[in-house]
Design a protein around this motif. Sequence first.
Motif, PDB file in Angstrom:
ATOM      1  N   ASP A 170       3.056 -53.926   3.020  1.00 46.19           N
ATOM      2  CA  ASP A 170       1.722 -54.495   3.076  1.00 46.19           C
ATOM      3  C   ASP A 170       0.945 -53.809   4.201  1.00 46.19           C
ATOM      4  N   LYS A 171      -0.345 -53.933   4.143  1.00 45.28           N
ATOM      5  CA  LYS A 171      -1.209 -53.201   5.066  1.00 45.28           C
ATOM      6  C   LYS A 171      -1.032 -53.678   6.503  1.00 45.28           C
ATOM      7  N   ALA A 172      -0.743 -54.956   6.691  1.00 48.95           N
ATOM      8  CA  ALA A 172      -0.566 -55.489   8.043  1.00 48.95           C
ATOM      9  C   ALA A 172       0.631 -54.837   8.735  1.00 48.95           C
ATOM     10  N   ALA A 173       1.720 -54.637   7.999  1.00 52.43           N
ATOM     11  CA  ALA A 173       2.901 -53.995   8.570  1.00 52.43           C
ATOM     12  C   ALA A 173       2.593 -52.541   8.921  1.00 52.43           C
ATOM     13  N   LEU A 174       1.837 -51.881   8.071  1.00 54.15           N
ATOM     14  CA  LEU A 174       1.468 -50.495   8.330  1.00 54.15           C
ATOM     15  C   LEU A 174       0.605 -50.387   9.587  1.00 54.15           C
ATOM     16  N   LEU A 175      -0.394 -51.264   9.716  1.00 53.33           N
ATOM     17  CA  LEU A 175      -1.263 -51.236  10.887  1.00 53.33           C
ATOM     18  C   LEU A 175      -0.489 -51.542  12.163  1.00 53.33           C
ATOM     19  N   ALA A 176       0.445 -52.487  12.098  1.00 48.16           N
ATOM     20  CA  ALA A 176       1.261 -52.819  13.264  1.00 48.16           C
ATOM     21  C   ALA A 176       2.097 -51.617  13.690  1.00 48.16           C
ATOM     22  N   ARG A 177       2.649 -50.922  12.725  1.00 50.08           N
ATOM     23  CA  ARG A 177       3.456 -49.743  13.034  1.00 50.08           C
ATOM     24  C   ARG A 177       2.607 -48.639  13.652  1.00 50.08           C
ATOM     25  N   MET A 178       1.390 -48.463  13.117  1.00 51.08           N
ATOM     26  CA  MET A 178       0.491 -47.431  13.641  1.00 51.08           C
ATOM     27  C   MET A 178       0.044 -47.766  15.067  1.00 51.08           C
ATOM     28  N   LYS A 179      -0.243 -49.042  15.333  1.00 51.46           N
ATOM     29  CA  LYS A 179      -0.646 -49.461  16.684  1.00 51.46           C
ATOM     30  C   LYS A 179       0.482 -49.260  17.673  1.00 51.46           C
ATOM     31  N   LYS A 180       1.705 -49.569  17.263  1.00 53.71           N
ATOM     32  CA  LYS A 180       2.877 -49.386  18.129  1.00 53.71           C
ATOM     33  C   LYS A 180       3.065 -47.906  18.463  1.00 53.71           C
ATOM     34  N   ALA A 181       2.876 -47.037  17.482  1.00 55.25           N
ATOM     35  CA  ALA A 181       3.016 -45.604  17.700  1.00 55.25           C
ATOM     36  C   ALA A 181       1.903 -45.080  18.608  1.00 55.25           C
ATOM     37  N   ALA A 182       0.703 -45.641  18.480  1.00 52.91           N
ATOM     38  CA  ALA A 182      -0.416 -45.214  19.320  1.00 52.91           C
ATOM     39  C   ALA A 182      -0.194 -45.642  20.764  1.00 52.91           C
ATOM     40  N   GLU A 183       0.348 -46.856  20.968  1.00 47.65           N
ATOM     41  CA  GLU A 183       0.636 -47.327  22.320  1.00 47.65           C
ATOM     42  C   GLU A 183       1.745 -46.493  22.968  1.00 47.65           C
ATOM     43  N   LYS A 184       2.681 -46.048  22.148  1.00 46.88           N
ATOM     44  CA  LYS A 184       3.805 -45.260  22.652  1.00 46.88           C
ATOM     45  C   LYS A 184       3.316 -43.936  23.254  1.00 46.88           C
ATOM     46  N   LYS A 185       2.280 -43.356  22.622  1.00 42.10           N
ATOM     47  CA  LYS A 185       1.731 -42.103  23.124  1.00 42.10           C
ATOM     48  C   LYS A 185       0.950 -42.368  24.391  1.00 42.10           C
TER      49      LYS A 185
END
Length: 51
Positions: free
Chosen positions: A36-51
Motif C-alpha cells: 500500500d502507498k502508506a508503507a511505501l511512503l514510510a519506507r521512503m521517509k526512513k531512507a531519506a532520514e538515513k541519508k
Amino acid sequence: MDYKAAGAPKLGKNAPKHAEHNAHGSKKKPFGTREDKAALLARMKKAAEKK
C-alpha cells in the motif's frame, strides 16, 4: 532445387534466457500482493532520514 522450402522454419521461443530473482509469482513476489502507498511512503521517509 527449391532451397527456400528445405526444412521447417525455427519457431521463436518467447521465453527469457534466465529466471529473474523477483519475478511475478515467485516466493519473493507472489501474485496479487501489492504494497500500500502508506508503507511505501514510510519506507521512503526512513531512507531519506538515513541519508
